[in-house]
Design an enzyme around this catalytic site. Structure first.
Site, PDB file in Angstrom:
ATOM      1  N   HIS A  11      -6.343  -0.372  -6.834  1.00  0.00           N
ATOM      2  CA  HIS A  11      -5.700  -1.637  -6.438  1.00  0.00           C
ATOM      3  C   HIS A  11      -5.076  -1.573  -5.046  1.00  0.00           C
ATOM      4  O   HIS A  11      -4.896  -0.514  -4.491  1.00  0.00           O
ATOM      5  CB  HIS A  11      -4.720  -2.122  -7.508  1.00  0.00           C
ATOM      6  CG  HIS A  11      -3.521  -1.272  -7.755  1.00  0.00           C
ATOM      7  ND1 HIS A  11      -2.465  -1.709  -8.525  1.00  0.00           N
ATOM      8  CD2 HIS A  11      -3.199  -0.022  -7.357  1.00  0.00           C
ATOM      9  CE1 HIS A  11      -1.560  -0.757  -8.555  1.00  0.00           C
ATOM     10  NE2 HIS A  11      -1.964   0.264  -7.881  1.00  0.00           N
ATOM     11  N   GLU A  12      -4.843  -2.737  -4.498  1.00  0.00           N
ATOM     12  CA  GLU A  12      -4.348  -2.882  -3.107  1.00  0.00           C
ATOM     13  C   GLU A  12      -5.288  -2.249  -2.093  1.00  0.00           C
ATOM     14  O   GLU A  12      -4.857  -1.709  -1.084  1.00  0.00           O
ATOM     15  CB  GLU A  12      -2.933  -2.280  -2.944  1.00  0.00           C
ATOM     16  CG  GLU A  12      -1.903  -2.716  -3.941  1.00  0.00           C
ATOM     17  CD  GLU A  12      -1.677  -4.220  -3.937  1.00  0.00           C
ATOM     18  OE1 GLU A  12      -2.098  -4.891  -3.002  1.00  0.00           O
ATOM     19  OE2 GLU A  12      -1.079  -4.713  -4.912  1.00  0.00           O
ATOM     20  N   GLY A  13      -6.577  -2.388  -2.338  1.00  0.00           N
ATOM     21  CA  GLY A  13      -7.562  -1.802  -1.435  1.00  0.00           C
ATOM     22  C   GLY A  13      -8.009  -0.457  -1.965  1.00  0.00           C
ATOM     23  O   GLY A  13      -7.221   0.478  -2.013  1.00  0.00           O
ATOM     24  N   ARG A  31       0.825  -1.217   0.000  1.00  0.00           N
ATOM     25  CA  ARG A  31       0.000   0.000   0.000  1.00  0.00           C
ATOM     26  C   ARG A  31       0.856   1.263   0.000  1.00  0.00           C
ATOM     27  O   ARG A  31       0.565   2.220  -0.708  1.00  0.00           O
ATOM     28  CB  ARG A  31      -0.964  -0.031   1.194  1.00  0.00           C
ATOM     29  CG  ARG A  31      -2.097  -0.983   0.939  1.00  0.00           C
ATOM     30  CD  ARG A  31      -3.029  -1.190   2.097  1.00  0.00           C
ATOM     31  NE  ARG A  31      -4.132  -2.051   1.650  1.00  0.00           N
ATOM     32  CZ  ARG A  31      -5.155  -2.440   2.397  1.00  0.00           C
ATOM     33  NH1 ARG A  31      -5.236  -2.063   3.661  1.00  0.00           N
ATOM     34  NH2 ARG A  31      -6.095  -3.209   1.889  1.00  0.00           N
TER      35      ARG A  31
END
Lengths: 597, 597
Positions: B449-451, B306
């Site tokens: 992406h990645e949350g 993140r």
């Protein structure tokens, strides 16, 4: 594609009839032949053609850009097919007067017709819309002969038109154009120069292309005061309307853009000697109106084009929003914030508050943008057909004020709606398997063309609010006050008071900016002014919409009211810091020097 | 490409040395072999390789997406060539411990190394960065044998790694993954299932690919508590490290995205019977750590990823900003707002206040984002190497608080910097002849992406600010207060007071949100909370930067101070309405129903 994913007919009906009372226009002489039935019929036809002929090739046109083969621009065949259906349905001529083969539709209905095509396929829709802007300019400023020669073929869709302003070295700065137009003994002119960013500048869709070109006649004043406007047809036209010699307007290259790929965007060379019509060098051009007044005429087209750009942005945002809404109702994922029982089935993502937030924001932007565009178009009708001269002048003045906002606000916020539409789709929205990424790419052009955001800001703060002693701003304030007065005593009184306060602050800030004496300081933060004014205007139009729902029940009206509350509670408060910044005469930007970056 | 258009070495030097005092880390045992000279050398090498090997094929990789030929993923050859140079320079292993072949570089220097590659070519940089995240996870949670088997080849760049979490039906909702892992007698597992959005999931760049896969062991708890983590290599590895049988991980398709096109993004099928390693069905996997604790381990990687996403967003914004700055200094157009003499030559567009505004906004976003990412990386070093356990815990807690912001803030605002970079370029910026449109398309992935943004918001408001009785928020407040205390008596006292007020309000709003008893209401507007907290944090880091310039003269420092003032005057005031909205416990979004849209 389902038409419900292109645009909302229900919302259009609400805006046109329940809010703007468009049917009342049929009492005016110009629109006396029309009725609610003819309006509905043309809108239904637009919906059908947009959905069946335009939307299906939107992605294909994006993936297969115009390209040049043997000097000719090749488009996918669906474009010509769709435009043929469009023309055969009379759409090209929808707003033109009957004597020129048009339907003589009110501007507001015509705008609603247009947005169907813009939402369905912005790239293909550009061809006829540029053509109609061109035709409208000629109707307003051309000689009867020019109108008779060029307008009917454009109305029939046999010829298309362009507007050729920019040059490679002079984008927004029209003062610096160098295309020359030298008068000839027969009254025509010969043009030489290069034009950049010319949409629909060359193609094989039509028999002829009518360019409206800005150029300078040697010996004229420097800067914008020396600009004249010329008709430069791709093929010269004989007196009987038949096509003659090839004019010396030559495709010099295509621009390759991030979006809007379906619209051929060209560099054009004028008078470089590839063709020599009449055996002479130079592209043959015909002066429109008087010498050196070209920019004034072009602004006629530009104002229309600017509102059209705003509507295109709205259309692109609207279809993005509808796609996101459809996806969010259909796609299941995750569980409610409370009660995360992993054995329970996943819920449609519209159940997640953050998805509802994004959709509600999107709704407030796109329905706000549509209301703004249609309101402006309604003002065009008022400007043209109001019985009293004073009313016509008021409509004109208000339209002048609103034009930079009608261009820039949807370009910013309906692009934001497309951004949110991607976000609602998550990773899928970022792929080219879903249409929202294209809407986002397409919509990114709108804050740039037909005058950038910064140009609109200078237009609003530097010209519109100071013209006629500030009459435009006063009129806007009075117009908003008339709405807020109606809100008193209703559930919308608080929104009315909020708007009254903001209008008052906007006026005070304007006085502060222009009262301090330094135009540089006044204009340095013009973009913030534009954005603040835009939100106030759209907040007002949300109050207008909310009031139009009063006394009506049902999901549609409840949704309208909730979107109005969203705009009131989430969006309008953003204006406070903007006005405070302006009121402080902040010079942070002005002080910044190139070497400090 | 000139390295000055990729990233600013001067800014990196300022942030690393003049602000974060990174050299002081060399007093710690782990970094004792390092010095200012080794840091400078590796950064100069990164700059050189990024500029000469990565940036030149950024556009080409965008235009020539990975595609499949005979079942194999084909990339343009420049990708493999660049990654070879990268690996040979030891960049893959820069942060790994020496015993695994690494340079044992501090995390903060390593992050600065990374951002050179992200800014130069986000698509190509993803391959080694995913690999390193994978290796770091194994170092933290794998057995010594697993580490010895998989990490050195990844450190050398002979193998690459992935993280395989998402499935087609379950993007952010990992509770619903259905990939199964059945234990075998020999201690291994057999996996069956489908994974979606797997970056670098298949290619021919390396001999092997090490997938880290989330799957459920039958009989485990439902939801996220039943998720385990497995190593699933594309080719099984013999005890001597040589490659053996092909595992049953098969490319099922490529995703085609709006941007990030250089990174192969795949659907992978596990255990569908295309291969039968050992004559048995199922993809062979090896459990990492304990059963059912997979998500915990993965979060180790996710937190790093993140911050890496935030840095990628910063890098893309930074290069966009630098390109816009370069263009604005070079391109002449128009004249000053005052003195519009059309016969005077046009000025560089950086002379126009609105262009300066866009560049100053961009500067404040990208330099703010870079400061944020490096500050977080510096906390990683503190977490790892601080002498006192209490300091390590404080660093850990603060990093937990800042991670959702470090991911989401640059994803929003450095994308905005790319948006502004297009706008500075005008029509040219919208064409594919200039690189800024690609940066904009690439950067649009980062809020997803990645949350997603919404997931980060729930992480911050739903987990981070409430964990340990609110200790994280208190710590953040204390940390900011330590800075504002230093600002007292300096020209930055007003910014310090502004931040003190905002921190106090943020605390009060947090108490209000969680004090009213309904978690749905508390969390409904979490995205606004995330954005408000992000601006406060970056405002604080701008104060940190401003204080670090005190007493220093010259354009660079003056520019830093001006950007800090910009953030103070133009950006921080946006937080006020956000906090007011949150404090009002607004339920506009929560009330909205699907049928009302």
């Amino acid at each position: 594609m389902r038409s419900s994913l292109v645009l909302s007919p229900r919302d259009l009906e609400f805006l046109l009839h329940e809010w703007l009372q468009v049917e009342s226009l049929t009492k005016r002489e110009r629109y006396a032949e029309h009725s609610r039935e003819t309006f509905d019929a043309v809108l239904e036809l637009a919906e059908q053609i947009a959905t069946e002929q335009f939307a299906p090739h939107n992605r294909k046109a994006d993936e297969n850009e115009p390209h040049v083969v043997d000097g000719k621009v090749v488009l996918i065949p669906e474009v010509a097919a769709a435009l043929r259906v469009f023309a055969e349905a009379g759409m090209n001529a929808a707003a033109l007067p009957e004597e020129l083969g048009g339907l003589q539709l009110p501007a507001v209905v015509n705008q609603a017709v247009h947005v169907w095509f813009q939402a369905a396929n912005i790239g293909t829709s550009a061809y006829p819309f540029l053509t109609m802007a061109n035709a409208n300019l000629l109707v307003a400023h051309g000689t009867p002969e020019q109108v008779q020669t060029y307008v009917p073929p454009m109305a029939e869709g046999r010829w298309f038109g362009t507007m050729a302003l920019s040059e490679p070295q002079a984008g927004s700065s029209l003062a610096d154009i160098t295309t020359r137009a030298v008068p000839q003994d027969d009254g025509s002119y010969r043009l030489t120069g290069n034009k950049m960013w010319i949409s629909a500048g060359d193609h094989e869709l039509t028999e002829n292309i009518v360019h409206l070109v800005l150029a300078k006649v040697p010996g004229g004043p420097a800067g914008v005061k020396g600009i004249s406007l010329f008709i430069v047809p791709k093929f010269l036209v004989a007196e009987d309307g038949s096509l003659g010699e090839r004019n010396d307007v030559v495709l010099a290259g295509l621009n390759h853009k991030m979006g809007y790929r379906g619209t051929t965007n060209t560099l054009l060379n004028f008078g470089e000697g590839v063709h020599t019509p009449g055996g002479q060098p130079g592209a043959v051009g015909f002066l429109v109106g008087e010498q050196h007044r070209g920019l004034t005429y072009m602004f006629h087209m530009m104002n229309e084009a600017r509102i059209g750009v705003g509507m295109g942005a709205t259309g692109l945002g609207y279809t993005g929003y509808l796609h996101a809404l459809d996806y969010a109702r259909d796609r299941t994922q995750g569980r409610p914030l409370t009660g995360k029982d992993p054995s329970a089935p996943p819920v449609p993502i519209i159940e997640h508050p953050d998805v509802r937030r994004m959709l509600l924001a999107g709704k407030s932007y796109v329905e706000g943008g549509l209301a703004l565009g249609l309101y402006c178009a309604r003002l065009v009708d008022e400007e043209r057909t109001a019985e009293e001269e004073a009313d016509r002048q008021r409509a004109h003045l208000l339209l002048e004020m609103l034009t930079p906002i009608a261009k820039s606000w949807p370009s910013q916020w309906c692009l934001a709606a497309d951004d949110l539409a991607i976000q609602v789709h998550g990773g899928y929205g970022y792929t080219r398997d879903y249409p929202v990424e294209q809407f986002y790419r397409d919509n990114r052009l709108n804050p740039i063309h037909e005058g950038t955001h910064g140009v609109q800001a200078l237009d609003l703060l530097g010209r519109k609010v100071v013209m006629s002693g500030g009459a435009g701003l006063s009129l806007l304030g009075e117009t908003i006050a008339a709405t807020t007065a109606r809100a008193a005593g209703t559930p919308w009184a608080d929104l009315g008071e909020q708007l009254d306060g903001l209008v008052q602050q906007l006026g005070a800030v304007t006085a502060t900016l222009w009262g301090q004496g330094d135009p540089q300081v006044a204009l340095a933060n013009a973009s913030v002014y534009l954005e603040a004014a835009g939100h106030v205007v759209v907040g007002w139009l949300w109050l207008e919409q909310a009031l139009a729902t009063e006394g009506r029940d049902g999901d549609f009206y409840t949704g309208k009211r909730q979107a109005a509350r969203y705009f009131q509670r989430w969006e309008l408060p953003k204006v406070g810091p903007q006005l405070a910044l302006l009121a402080s005469l902040d010079t942070t930007v002005l002080e910044m020097r190139s070497d400090w970056y």
